[in-house]
Design an enzyme around this catalytic site. Sequence first.
Site, PDB file in Angstrom:
ATOM      1  CG  ASN A 149     142.517  13.811  50.758  1.00  0.00           C
ATOM      2  OD1 ASN A 149     142.911  12.713  50.372  1.00  0.00           O
ATOM      3  ND2 ASN A 149     142.631  14.214  52.001  1.00  0.00           N
TER       4      ASN A 149
ATOM      5  CD  GLU B 194     145.933   9.323  56.531  1.00  0.00           C
ATOM      6  OE1 GLU B 194     145.226  10.294  56.883  1.00  0.00           O
ATOM      7  OE2 GLU B 194     146.571   9.284  55.469  1.00  0.00           O
TER       8      GLU B 194
ATOM      9  CB  CYS C 235     143.618  12.661  57.014  1.00  0.00           C
ATOM     10  SG  CYS C 235     143.204  11.839  55.514  1.00  0.00           S
TER      11      CYS C 235
HETATM   12  O1  G3P Z   1     144.345  13.586  54.046  1.00  0.00           O
HETATM   13  C1  G3P Z   1     145.446  12.885  53.665  1.00  0.00           C
HETATM   14  C2  G3P Z   1     146.616  13.037  54.600  1.00  0.00           C
HETATM   15  O2  G3P Z   1     147.563  12.078  54.267  1.00  0.00           O
HETATM   16  C3  G3P Z   1     147.130  14.435  54.678  1.00  0.00           C
HETATM   17  O3  G3P Z   1     148.347  14.697  54.077  1.00  0.00           O
HETATM   18  O4  G3P Z   1     150.204  16.101  53.328  1.00  0.00           O
HETATM   19  O5  G3P Z   1     147.974  17.135  53.743  1.00  0.00           O
HETATM   20  O6  G3P Z   1     149.337  16.348  55.649  1.00  0.00           O
HETATM   21  P1  G3P Z   1     149.011  16.160  54.195  1.00  0.00           P
END
Ligand code: G3P
Length: 478
Positions: A158, A253, A287
């Site tokens: 992603n 993560e 995530c």
């Molecule tokens: O899904 C990856 C996670 O690190 C999300 O990052 O920047 O979308 O909150 P962000």
Amino acid sequence: GDSVYKYYSDGEWKKSSSGKSVAIINPTTRKTQYKVQACSQAEVNKVMESAKSAQKAWARTPLWKRAELLHKAAAILKEHKAPIAECLVKEIAKPAKDAVTEVVRSGDLVSYTAEEGVRILGEGKFLVSDSFPGNERTKYCLTSKIPLGVILAIPPFNYPVNLAVSKIAPALIAGNSLVLKPPTQGAVSCLHMVHCFHLAGFPKGLISCVTGKGSEIGDFLTMHPGVNCISFTGGDTGIAISKKSGMIPLQMELGGKDACIVLEDADLDLVAANIIKGGFSYSGQRCTAIKVVLVMETVADALVEKVKARVAKLRVGPPEDDCDITPVVTESSANFIEGLVTDAKEKGATFCQEYRREGNLIWPLLLDNVRPDMRIAWEEPFGPVLPVIRINSVEEGIHHCNASNFGLQGCVFTKDINKAVLISDAMETGTVQINSAPARGPDHFPFQGLKDSGIGSQGITNSINLMTKVKSTVINLP
Ligand code: G3P
């Protein structure tokens, strides 16, 4: 033609001797977009050897010079934002503008990491012995931070670029070498990004990028004796890696089921706007996406109406047109999402929109009156479908949040800051956002998950610290 992107080893672009390749399917067209090398275990061994020897010299390279090279790479990365973003559009169907943002954010992250590294690695500690009982002031202890060695970085599909540099930059500034294993979807974006580091002029072997099938080189990489630390972002695979890896630091993560708890006094327009941003941006494939809304029954009707009105305005279509909702990454992912939707339908959830799917493209869907017996109450769709659970007390909301095996982030909406802080304290997640959707950034903030959501903490400062070890020298005075 039928070209296959080369992998990066010893400062050179190479073809794998396996003669095999891995196809990358464009999520929108569902046709092969690119091919990458299917590297062999022997090629992984070679990369590990080079990484080990390059690291020794790199650790002796002055910190300011390491920082200088990272700043150079950051600038080159930003110059190359258009071609890299185009790969992101084709490989992972990220909306065009978000794809550019990912690359720019990555350049900023690399520069910030260089600056932060200069600051925190430029300082050590000095301790004296006579604070501990029984000691005279006869021992002086000097500490500094030293690199771990070879870091293995495994980013997810992603954010293939951003979540790769968030591992590469801290590793390098701290004097480590780095082996990158990109996700299949996102591999070509990663190779382009690595090319920017190549152009910046890092020493041969310090950074390598091996592509290939997880079944062939996945375990081989993560269990390789040459690896001194693994930084992984992704799904369940991370749990398997943590069980197989040796005695090395892990930074992981993994998934999340971020809850959005909405109190009666919340500003519902603000909540609705954040549910759209938090739940549906990049079609829910984050995530940190809002993955369950827990709203007080008294304001639930009003909130659902507001969210519905905004869902109706989301543009659904190809990433090239910069649509809000784009095809999800793979057909199996779309099938999984559909499974959750079907289960919720059978168990009586209220569909706020009609369920619609064409290929990997799933229209945004809000599911109201979801109950705990439905899979979607607990599982992570990683798609544009969002369950709403109506609650009768805040405790009920906290209970649902804490009953999850995940604990990445969460958010709470209320005008009462005291209540918000108490709820944050009660939520078993790595971060709680008050009056905004969950998010990892700004990228220097700490980022961590509890329970099955991860090990260790990320964010620029924490990543640098995790990729170093304390070394001390004790001077014994006569
Ligand atoms: O899904 C990856 C996670 O690190 C999300 O990052 O920047 O979308 O909150 P962000």
